[in-house]
Design an enzyme around this catalytic site. Sequence first.
Site, mmCIF file in Angstrom:
data_model
loop_
_atom_site.group_PDB
_atom_site.id
_atom_site.type_symbol
_atom_site.label_atom_id
_atom_site.label_comp_id
_atom_site.label_asym_id
_atom_site.label_seq_id
_atom_site.Cartn_x
_atom_site.Cartn_y
_atom_site.Cartn_z
ATOM 1 N N LYS A 24 0.838 -1.216 0.000
ATOM 2 C CA LYS A 24 0.000 0.000 0.000
ATOM 3 C C LYS A 24 0.862 1.251 0.000
ATOM 4 O O LYS A 24 0.592 2.213 -0.730
ATOM 5 C CB LYS A 24 -0.901 -0.023 1.223
ATOM 6 C CG LYS A 24 -1.522 1.312 1.623
ATOM 7 C CD LYS A 24 -2.247 1.188 2.948
ATOM 8 C CE LYS A 24 -2.855 2.504 3.396
ATOM 9 N NZ LYS A 24 -1.863 3.461 3.928
ATOM 10 N N ARG A 96 -5.025 10.153 3.558
ATOM 11 C CA ARG A 96 -3.685 10.671 3.825
ATOM 12 C C ARG A 96 -2.798 10.559 2.586
ATOM 13 O O ARG A 96 -1.956 11.427 2.319
ATOM 14 C CB ARG A 96 -3.070 9.878 4.984
ATOM 15 C CG ARG A 96 -1.626 10.258 5.327
ATOM 16 C CD ARG A 96 -1.545 11.619 5.971
ATOM 17 N NE ARG A 96 -0.165 12.056 6.175
ATOM 18 C CZ ARG A 96 0.182 13.221 6.683
ATOM 19 N NH1 ARG A 96 -0.739 14.078 7.055
ATOM 20 N NH2 ARG A 96 1.442 13.555 6.831
ATOM 21 N N ASP A 120 -5.617 7.963 9.279
ATOM 22 C CA ASP A 120 -5.734 7.317 10.580
ATOM 23 C C ASP A 120 -5.885 8.321 11.711
ATOM 24 O O ASP A 120 -5.380 9.441 11.639
ATOM 25 C CB ASP A 120 -4.482 6.473 10.874
ATOM 26 C CG ASP A 120 -4.365 5.274 9.949
ATOM 27 O OD1 ASP A 120 -5.416 4.714 9.611
ATOM 28 O OD2 ASP A 120 -3.247 4.891 9.612
ATOM 29 N N LEU A 342 6.482 7.550 17.438
ATOM 30 C CA LEU A 342 6.101 8.447 16.350
ATOM 31 C C LEU A 342 4.785 9.180 16.587
ATOM 32 O O LEU A 342 4.686 10.384 16.401
ATOM 33 C CB LEU A 342 6.044 7.642 15.044
ATOM 34 C CG LEU A 342 6.045 8.426 13.748
ATOM 35 C CD1 LEU A 342 7.265 9.328 13.659
ATOM 36 C CD2 LEU A 342 6.014 7.461 12.558
#
Length: 434
Positions: A24, A96, A120, A342
């Site tokens: 992806k 995104r 997300d 992150l």
Amino acid sequence: MSSSYFKIIGKNPLHGTIVPQGNKNEALPLLGALLLWEEDVILENLPQISDVLKLLEVLKQIGVEITQLDTRGSYRFHKKNKVKSDLPYELCSQLRGAVTLAGPILARTGRVFLPKPGGDKIGRRRMDTHLLALEALGAKIEVFPDGYEITAERLFGKDILLDETSVTATENAVMAAVFAEGTTVIRNAASEPHVQGLCRFLTQAGAKITGIGTNVLEIEGVTSLHSPGGCLTHRIGSDYLEIGSFISLAAVTGGEILIKDVNLEDLRMIRMVYSRLGIEVRPVEGGILVPSDQKLEIIPDYHGATPKIDDAPWPGFPADMTSVALVTATQCQGTVLIHEKLFESRLFFVDNIIAMGAQIILCDPHRAIVIGRSRLYGQRVASPDIRAGMAMIIAALCAEGTSEIHNIVQIDRGFEGIDTRLRSLGAQIERIPG
């Protein structure tokens, strides 16, 4: 929005053979990169997931003709007209991956309006690194409440130091730099397999990129890109994150799975981390075998210290595997610290896993202590993002009883027909229409 959900009955070992979908995270930037040249492009092994299908719709709306070929996941792209500079807000606000259109459209047309991207719910995902890189190449940025207008009459090569090792910002900078006058150097560049795939895709059409696979990329600007023979064909590599998820599924259910079409080089750190959880993978002809005789014991550090699994830029452990590693650890004897550096909201999904019976201490938004081995029990949960959704599927498949996973629209964004594919391995998973 769909209210469908997965109904899963656990405690069934998974057995069989499976082929991973296309990557992806490689597919999305390649769909932007093909805007950089005039001739046709054929992409093979595009995963049939909602994020990709939405980006295909974006491309159609800005002027790309798309033909689906006979082989599943294969498409031909033809750019008959000049590409539009304004991206459709409704689609891009859900996606995104649309951010990777900014660099190529700016390079081709001199202007792009990029709506604020969606995706997300895992915390803030800053756009600054993208914008600063494009600004360094000569672009002007105007910020609006609903997005960014980026303009540049000409782009010029520059020595750029990215302020963070961002994958998509690296990809945007590379695509914009392909047509910049002179030489661009991108330092602190991301080097994940999908970034390498994008660079190799561009070099097939005449881009001059060196340092592929390292943290310093050098791009010598060219005036145009061309498909050899009038049509470039490129096959997208296997999704190593999905492969990592299948390894976990086999191990925690006590099953045995043969995973085909695997690039072992992409799995080195994932296999290293799994080995610390007592999970071993055997390379075999045509792929890897996850055998059923797994120890599932967390190996402590020297002197018996509690080990840590933490994410890092490539070739470190992928941040997108953190959720899966956490759930896997609940089925392993021992204690481990999970440190997700992150995103400040990625670990919030663990409340759902705790409700299923896992012993997890959420220390703060970035750290969780997992104490295994836990007996999990079916629950009704909801997925906040793609990777948490897969982690919940793994938890449900090794839990006693029946689980429901809601908000599976998030899972469908990243995994192609995951329920159908898992049923082929013996999983009791059913998609209940909303």
